[in-house]
Design an enzyme around this catalytic site. Structure first.
Site: not given
Ligand code: NCD
Ligand code: ZN
Length: 354
Positions: A20, A22, A106, A143, A181, A254
């Protein structure tokens, strides 16, 4: 020094994967991808860009861009995901599977987190698409938070289990689902007692911190993420799940970089940047629980097992060594991201020849 001690000061594990992650796009993507590519074999790339990644065509272009950004680390493979919307047709799932590049879909409840406005407003609208995913064996990454204004932010995950997740799993008993998460004892229990089609990722920061780390002694915007940090009893339940050896729990950082100005703001963004030291932070959490021997299973074996993939074929080495985290990392375009533990110490270090 006894051999037991020395083996605990240096460990070798199969190269981990991040299930996971970003990485954003543009200059930020180029800046952050190498941190993951250096240490992980694969990463599941979240599709919450603006606009979101809703088609296989978009995912292909995004994957190419990530591969160019990680060209120095040819072992690294970005695994792509699609962003589920109310209107994604089942045919998109077939196209996704035929392409061979989409590993999962997702589900963001609309409004739950960063760039989730195009997310799902009513899961029933997606049932034909979920049916196709179940049939073709494509995992759904969830999520798991409700978004109603009247539900307290600390209760949103538990409410999601009761109001949404249980029904979803009953209606699609053979759909592979990753509860993303997880942050509560309730979610860990739910996953433990569900079928083997249900798994969960756990972040390093939810294993290491509780909500006091965000709110006591001053508000800490860099410790704000979603789902929000919970109370200590929940953190302990997550540690117990992660070190249990249960194959349903695996690593998903995450890591979610936002610029300093977007975090240190009257309305700061959610997300922590941890990718620069992902496995080192997990090593700390497992070490604190006297469970370093369970790290490899969590970081490198359980994820591939769930996704039906081989574990990575090479290894990385970690040693007990204190180092100071930089105050910031560049995000390109004059932006910086403040990492978790900025200016502070991490107690494990990756030996970098691998
Ligand atoms: C994530 C993001 O900024 O893209 N933020 C976070 O707090 N984890 C999005 C997410 O996974 O909820
Ligand atoms: Zn995330």
């Amino acid at each position: 020094m006894s051999s037991k001690q020395s083996s605990l000061n240096r460990i070798q594990i199969i190269r981990p994967d991040d299930w996971h992650l970003h990485v954003r796009d543009g200059a930020s993507m180029k800046a952050v991808v190498p941190y993951t590519a250096k240490q992980c074999g694969r990463a599941i790339i979240m599709p919450n860009l603006t606009p979101p990644v809703t088609s296989t065509e978009q995912a292909k272009a995004y994957q190419q861009a990530i591969l160019s950004a990680s060209a120095q680390h040819p072992h690294f493979k970005p695994l792509m995901t699609l962003y589920l919307t109310d209107s994604m047709p089942p045919s998109e799932i077939e196209a996704a599977l035929n392409s061979g590049i989409i590993s999962a879909v997702k589900l963001y409840p609309a409004g739950a987190t960063t760039n989730s406005d195009a997310g799902v407003t009513d899961i029933k609208k997606c049932y034909a698409t979920l049916e196709m995913m179940q049939k073709l064996g494509l995992p759904l990454l969830v999520h798991g938070e409700v978004t109603h204004q009247d539900v307290d932010i600390f209760d949103r995950e538990k409410q999601f289990i009761d109001q949404r997740m249980s029904g979803l799993i009953n209606d699609f008993p053979e759909l592979k689902v990753v509860f993303e998460h997880i942050t509560t004892a309730d979610a860990a229990d739910f996953v433990n007692t569900s079928s083997n089609y249900v798994a969960a990722t756990i972040t390093a920061h939810h294993l290491l911190m509780n909500r006091n780390d965000m709110l006591v002694g001053g508000i800490k915007p860099h410790h704000y993420c979603l789902p929000v940090l919970k109370r200590e009893t929940h953190r302990q339940a997550l540690v117990k799940a992660a070190i249990s050896g249960n194959q349903k729990f695996f690593m998903g950082t995450d890591s979610a970089p936002h610029s300093q100005q977007n975090k240190e703001s009257a309305c700061g963004c959610a997300g922590m940047f941890t990718a620069f030291a992902a496995i080192e932070l997990y090593a700390e959490a497992f070490d604190a629980a006297n469970a370093l021997d369970k790290l490899e299973q969590f970081s490198s074996l359980n994820g591939p097992l769930f996704y039906g993939l081989e574990a990575n074929s090479d290894k990385i080495t970690l040693q007990r060594e204190k180092w100071t985290v930089p105050d910031s990392f560049s995000l390109g375009n004059d932006d910086v991201v403040i990492p978790l533990r900025a200016g502070q110490t991490i107690h494990w270090k990756r030996v970098t020849e691998n």
